[in-house]
Design an enzyme around this catalytic site. Sequence first.
Site, short mmCIF file in Angstrom:
data_model
loop_
_atom_site.label_atom_id
_atom_site.label_comp_id
_atom_site.label_asym_id
_atom_site.label_seq_id
_atom_site.Cartn_x
_atom_site.Cartn_y
_atom_site.Cartn_z
N GLU A 1 0.83 -1.21 0.00
CA GLU A 1 0.00 0.00 0.00
C GLU A 1 0.87 1.26 0.00
OE1 GLU A 1 -4.16 -1.58 1.93
OE2 GLU A 1 -2.73 -0.63 3.30
N ASN B 1 -13.29 -4.96 16.50
CA ASN B 1 -13.35 -5.30 15.09
C ASN B 1 -13.15 -4.05 14.23
OD1 ASN B 1 -13.87 -7.96 15.74
ND2 ASN B 1 -16.09 -7.74 15.56
N GLU C 1 -5.97 -6.88 -1.92
CA GLU C 1 -6.61 -6.95 -0.60
C GLU C 1 -8.06 -6.54 -0.70
OE1 GLU C 1 -4.88 -4.99 2.76
OE2 GLU C 1 -2.82 -5.31 2.06
#
Length: 478
Positions: A171, A297, A282
């Site tokens: 990235e 999360n 991804e």
Amino acid sequence: MHRQLLNRISIRCLAFCILFTHNSNGQSFYFGADLSYVNEMEDCGAHYTSGGVVEDPFQIFSEHGANLIRLRLWHTPSWYDDLNQGRRYSDFQDVRKSIMRAKAEGMKVLLDYHLSDTWADPGHQVIPAAWLAVVDSLEILKDSIYNYIYSTLDALASENLLPELVQIGNETNKGILVSQQTNDGGFTLLWSRNAALFTSAISAVRDIDDLYGTHIKIALHIADPANAGWLMEGFWSHGVRDFDIIGLSYYWQFHMAIFADVGNTITSLKSLYAGKEVMLLETAYQWTTVNADAANNILFNTYPGYAPASPEHQKQWMIDLTQIVIDHGGKGVVYWEPAWVSTGCSTQFGVGSNWDNATFFDHNDALQENGGIGWMTHMYDFKSGTKEIGLNSKHIEIFQSRDEIIIKRDDPFFQNDVFEIQIFTIDGRKMNQQMILPAWENNMIRLKVPDLTQGCYFISGIWDNKFLFTKLFITVRK
């Protein structure tokens, strides 16, 4: 007797046909999973089960259609020394172990060089501590990155563990290999420096190719489809052109791009950078909003039309996204960390997993057959590549006449073009037979039956490196 034998063979072929059609029509399409966390999770007590039986997670993914495993590599992740049992993961030895596991299951490997001691992402591209002293010495730093990539690949090659794909950085929306101070100061991207480092890294891969007679595909990796255009223009205009794949990260949670935006980005990139492949390196989607542990999360926003979060919606979201990628000419989709389940071990961010609601396993480490895992074996429509050329498999007939294979068509396309014919076994292995043939004569091609054992095969017609058709064929020895 001949007809009875043919019927028996046909029945066996058809038993495999549905599964193989998925693989053959898109056999250059990558269905990938990033399993970088698996070794660590198993050491932390995770027991991955399928159908109530504990199984090797690499085997689970291979059996459910994965043909590519992505693995991150950190330079020296010494911060692990203070966690759990002090074992390090995603260093060279851990990655070596994972590559062995992936290749043992027949899957290809994408090695993700983070070029850092820890996570690299759009906001964090910190140089490994080992190179900090030369962070401002570009020539020495170029030599460091070259030697690092060359030596790791050379060591893997010595054990026949070379990855089929590598990505230079992770990235890399900002400049790579910067100091912590520079990184924390905000966005920085000095193209002359950045391009020189990428070029040096790429040359290390190409030198390994020359040494071992391989061709490792090289990927650049950008987060957010919206950033792909200007960043790729920067790479290209500064001479970074010797790569094979433009890789993207796409998460609805962060990028808020609808599927059409992703598809249009792929189309644009393929048009601007002819000959380069485009992949989603991804992506992920959650199956529940329930948190299994103390680690919060990360994913919780649902895409319109795919709420509430459920295993079924996770699977459908991945299927629909992948079909968009296929329709626009993309070459693969990699799901990020579908096996990062919850355990009692700690990460840098807390005890447990920040991804337990986005894995393909429930909170007891059991595979959810109705969930995302089914994305890879869905029967996708790969005809988009043939539509733009004009040749459709339904117009092709293939049959055997004595010692000849006859390929017949009922359309007028490409009368004067040369085709390549390839033959594949029912499980997708390309045979040695590979024929370049003259133009069609009266809409037919005739070729001598190659030395094949009796049974089922697929014959593919290829033009300009594109699969025009793939048809089931049954050979019978008289």
